[in-house]
Design a protein around this motif. Structure first.
Motif, PDB file in Angstrom:
ATOM      1  N   LEU A 192      -4.097  10.221 -18.075  1.00 55.11           N
ATOM      2  CA  LEU A 192      -5.168  10.168 -17.624  1.00 55.11           C
ATOM      3  C   LEU A 192      -5.553  10.650 -16.131  1.00 55.11           C
ATOM      4  O   LEU A 192      -6.441  11.323 -15.712  1.00 55.11           O
ATOM      5  N   GLY A 193      -4.705   9.854 -15.308  1.00 58.67           N
ATOM      6  CA  GLY A 193      -4.580   9.572 -13.991  1.00 58.67           C
ATOM      7  C   GLY A 193      -4.446   8.297 -13.460  1.00 58.67           C
ATOM      8  O   GLY A 193      -3.883   7.485 -14.401  1.00 58.67           O
ATOM      9  N   PRO A 194      -4.792   7.902 -12.120  1.00 59.14           N
ATOM     10  CA  PRO A 194      -4.554   6.528 -11.675  1.00 59.14           C
ATOM     11  C   PRO A 194      -5.136   5.556 -12.633  1.00 59.14           C
ATOM     12  O   PRO A 194      -6.322   5.599 -12.955  1.00 59.14           O
TER      13      PRO A 194
ATOM     14  N   GLU B 172       4.942   8.469  -2.833  1.00 59.55           N
ATOM     15  CA  GLU B 172       4.355   7.473  -2.314  1.00 59.55           C
ATOM     16  C   GLU B 172       2.784   7.507  -3.003  1.00 59.55           C
ATOM     17  O   GLU B 172       2.348   8.437  -3.291  1.00 59.55           O
ATOM     18  N   GLY B 173       2.357   6.188  -3.439  1.00 65.47           N
ATOM     19  CA  GLY B 173       1.307   5.981  -4.017  1.00 65.47           C
ATOM     20  C   GLY B 173       1.541   5.698  -5.567  1.00 65.47           C
ATOM     21  O   GLY B 173       0.364   5.520  -6.600  1.00 65.47           O
TER      22      GLY B 173
ATOM     23  N   ILE C 108       0.770  -1.183   0.094  1.00 64.26           N
ATOM     24  CA  ILE C 108      -0.037   0.035   0.000  1.00 64.26           C
ATOM     25  C   ILE C 108       0.905   1.121  -0.139  1.00 64.26           C
ATOM     26  O   ILE C 108       1.434   1.698   0.998  1.00 64.26           O
ATOM     27  N   GLY C 109       1.077   1.872  -1.128  1.00 62.96           N
ATOM     28  CA  GLY C 109       2.049   2.887  -1.252  1.00 62.96           C
ATOM     29  C   GLY C 109       3.493   2.352  -0.804  1.00 62.96           C
ATOM     30  O   GLY C 109       3.971   1.517  -1.284  1.00 62.96           O
ATOM     31  N   TYR C 110       4.107   2.972   0.123  1.00 63.19           N
ATOM     32  CA  TYR C 110       5.134   2.555   0.746  1.00 63.19           C
ATOM     33  C   TYR C 110       5.270   1.828   2.043  1.00 63.19           C
ATOM     34  O   TYR C 110       6.131   1.454   2.844  1.00 63.19           O
ATOM     35  N   ALA C 111       3.720   1.447   2.524  1.00 65.69           N
ATOM     36  CA  ALA C 111       3.815   0.588   3.455  1.00 65.69           C
ATOM     37  C   ALA C 111       3.231  -1.075   2.814  1.00 65.69           C
ATOM     38  O   ALA C 111       3.066  -1.057   1.889  1.00 65.69           O
ATOM     39  N   ARG C 112       3.110  -1.738   4.054  1.00 62.31           N
ATOM     40  CA  ARG C 112       2.628  -3.127   3.690  1.00 62.31           C
ATOM     41  C   ARG C 112       1.301  -3.275   4.485  1.00 62.31           C
ATOM     42  O   ARG C 112       0.873  -2.772   5.539  1.00 62.31           O
ATOM     43  N   GLY C 113       0.327  -4.111   3.710  1.00 55.04           N
ATOM     44  CA  GLY C 113      -0.959  -4.293   4.324  1.00 55.04           C
ATOM     45  C   GLY C 113      -1.029  -5.006   5.611  1.00 55.04           C
ATOM     46  O   GLY C 113      -0.119  -5.738   5.940  1.00 55.04           O
ATOM     47  N   ALA C 114      -2.092  -4.856   6.432  1.00 53.91           N
ATOM     48  CA  ALA C 114      -2.035  -5.558   7.902  1.00 53.91           C
ATOM     49  C   ALA C 114      -3.606  -6.099   7.959  1.00 53.91           C
ATOM     50  O   ALA C 114      -3.926  -6.429   8.998  1.00 53.91           O
TER      51      ALA C 114
ATOM     52  N   GLU D  90      -4.067   8.833  -6.099  1.00 51.85           N
ATOM     53  CA  GLU D  90      -4.530  10.184  -6.741  1.00 51.85           C
ATOM     54  C   GLU D  90      -4.041  11.210  -6.281  1.00 51.85           C
ATOM     55  O   GLU D  90      -3.515  12.275  -6.978  1.00 51.85           O
ATOM     56  N   ALA D  91      -3.144  11.386  -4.856  1.00 53.18           N
ATOM     57  CA  ALA D  91      -2.460  12.241  -4.413  1.00 53.18           C
ATOM     58  C   ALA D  91      -1.116  12.364  -5.141  1.00 53.18           C
ATOM     59  O   ALA D  91      -0.517  13.407  -5.401  1.00 53.18           O
TER      60      ALA D  91
END
Length: 526
Positions: free
Chosen positions: A151-153, A213-214, A11-17, A54-55
């Motif tokens: 276009l975007g994400p 990030e993202g 998830i971006g620069y983190a890992r899911g929990a 999006e960010a």
């Protein structure tokens, strides 16, 4: 294996929990479960991945081609650094041989570098400049300049049959990232470990090159629980998918029913028809049968371009048929990618075998339903019966083909009745090609790539390749999923009227600081 697998999303620069199990990889040959157990991204994590994308978009899309190119090259280098890990895990999860996995790794890194070179040079943006004519009568002409903008994400769904080249960092992801679009990838359940190894490589590259990030996330949890919410998210602006017709059309419906409909670039199904003219048979029927058999069974028939339909002039090709019968009859079943794919293949083969008017030319020992091995099979049918039964146009996703026999006139009249295809092939002499121009034109209307005296397996990754075709081979036959033209799926043209030079992108400024090719007042110049 050096890469450590956590079984969690990126998830971006983190890992899911998340704690909800999303399944385990299965050893393709034995059916044994492979560690670790993967956990599904939670709804909150899924939403966060898209929000981060999006960010990241305004930051990432504003980077220069050289900066984005450096990111793509870093991804390629990171993937090459874990090539041994990918081969080891990929063989276990897919049943594909070591050489295939290493070859696909090279194709994946080659695609990334192809796009890096494209955006570093810069002319791909198709910059167009029409300078103002304030004295034009009866109305002045304004200054108008346009170029392609991201276009975007973008959401990318991994393919089952290409764990690398059409998956996490494959062509779809490379094209979207090259265009300036952050990517949210939905992993395929058939090869989650392979996906995680590549996802970690992309993450390391993003950090090393200072990407926001993202710019990339990798989600586990499947199409229904994770993929659909991603497609429904208002920030997502395009979707890329490689898989079944049912899966592709379902995503098309989801995307079309959004308050803001978005494009879905889905590659779904193709039987890749082959037309054999008499001249090709005269050159050597046995050799032609052997080449066809090799293309049919390559990858246990699990390429999207395996030739599954052959048109053979009636009364011709007796040696071709006899040699093909021998090859199929003495062949060995191959391990298919997943138990589900194997089961569907066997069911489709049995459906063809049980259809009235269809004769079995040859089959090797039939596998037990549901166990996964793919046994080659070839059937024959008349043109008339082929046109009467819709089932016979369907895809047997595996090493099986249908040979349709009729007169050349009947064959030519049948081509317009076919569904859209990724490829179409014609074998013959140069002279025959000239005599059958309407046949060639009909094939070109039905396929994105037309091949002469070759076979469709083996898709060259280059600037001129078209890997797409009319529905249902793809959802949008105007695009390609292989080659540099695929970047066009993730951009749109934007015109800037009467803007001052300082407010224009470098690509549109009079001085042309990037030195790219542009159209200025209707003329291509540099």
């Amino acid at each position: 294996m050096k890469s450590q697998l956590s079984g969690t999303s990126v998830i971006g620069y983190a890992r899911g929990a998340g704690e909800t199990p999303a399944g385990q990889a299965v050893h393709a040959a034995s059916g044994a479960k492979l560690e670790p157990v993967y956990t599904a991204a939670t709804p909150e994590e899924t939403n966060l991945a898209v929000e981060l994308a999006e960010a990241a978009f305004p930051i990432y899309s504003a980077l220069s081609g050289r900066e984005r190119g450096a990111f793509l090259r870093a991804i390629a280098a990171e993937i090459e650094g874990v090539a041994d890990d990918l081969a080891e895990r990929g063989v276990l999860e897919t049943g594909l041989p070591d050489g295939r996995l290493r070859g696909e790794t090279a194709r994946t890194t080659g695609q990334l570098r192809l796009f890096a070179a494209l955006i570093e040079e810069g002319s791909w943006v198709d910059a167009r400049i029409e300078r103002a004519q304030p004295d034009r009568a009866p109305l002045p002409k304004p200054d108008i300049r346009s170029m392609l903008r991201p276009l975007g994400p973008v959401a990318v769904f991994c393919a089952s049959n290409f764990p690398l080249a059409f998956s996490v960092a494959g062509g779809d992801t490379a094209a979207a990232l090259a265009a300036g679009c952050p990517v949210v990838v939905i992993a395929h359940h058939a090869h989650p470990g392979t996906a995680e190894i590549v996802g970690q490589a992309v993450l390391r590259a993003a950090l090393a090159t200072g990407m926001p990030e993202g710019v990339f996330s990798l989600l586990y949890g499947g199409g229904r629980s994770v993929g659909v919410p991603v497609v429904q998210h208002p920030a997502i602006q395009a979707v890329s998918f490689t898989g079944s017709r049912a899966g592709g059309t379902a995503l098309m419906e989801v995307a079309a029913n959004r308050p803001q409909p978005i494009p879905v670039y889905a590659e779904m199904s193709s039987v890749n028809p082959v037309v054999l003219l008499p001249g090709a048979l005269d050159r050597g029927e046995a050799a032609l049968a052997e080449a066809f058999f090799n293309s049919l069974t390559l990858g246990v028939g699990q390429f999207c371009t395996n030739p599954g339909l052959v048109f053979l002039p009636e009364g011709k090709g007796l040696v071709f048929l006899d040699r093909l019968k021998q090859l199929v009859g003495t062949s060995m079943p191959g391990t298919m990618l997943t138990e589900g794919i194997g089961k569907t293949y066997v069911e489709s083969v049995e459906a063809f075998a049980g259809t009235a008017g269809v004769e079995t030319l040859s089959r090797c020992a039939a596998p037990e339903v549901g166990k996964g091995p793919g046994a080659p099979a070839v059937f024959t049918v008349s043109v008339r019966r082929f046109l009467e039964e819709d089932l016979l146009q369907g895809e047997m996703f595996g090493p099986a083909a249908l040979i349709v026999q009729g007169s050349l006139a009947e064959i030519e009249a049948t081509i317009p009745e076919l569904e859209g295809q990724l490829t179409a092939t014609i074998h013959g002499t140069d002279e025959e090609l000239g005599h059958h121009a309407p046949l060639v034109a009909a094939l070109a209307r039905k396929a994105g790539r037309v091949i002469f005296n070759g076979f469709p397996t083996g898709v060259e990754v280059c600037h001129s390749m078209v890997h797409g075709g009319p529905f249902p081979s793809t959802s949008d036959g105007r695009s390609t999923s292989v080659g540099s033209m695929s970047i066009q799926r993730f951009v749109r043209a934007v015109a800037y009227q009467a803007f001052p030079q300082a407010a224009l992108a470098p690509e549109l400024q009079d001085e042309n600081p990037l030195g790219i090719w542009r159209m200025v007042n209707g003329e291509r110049v540099r």
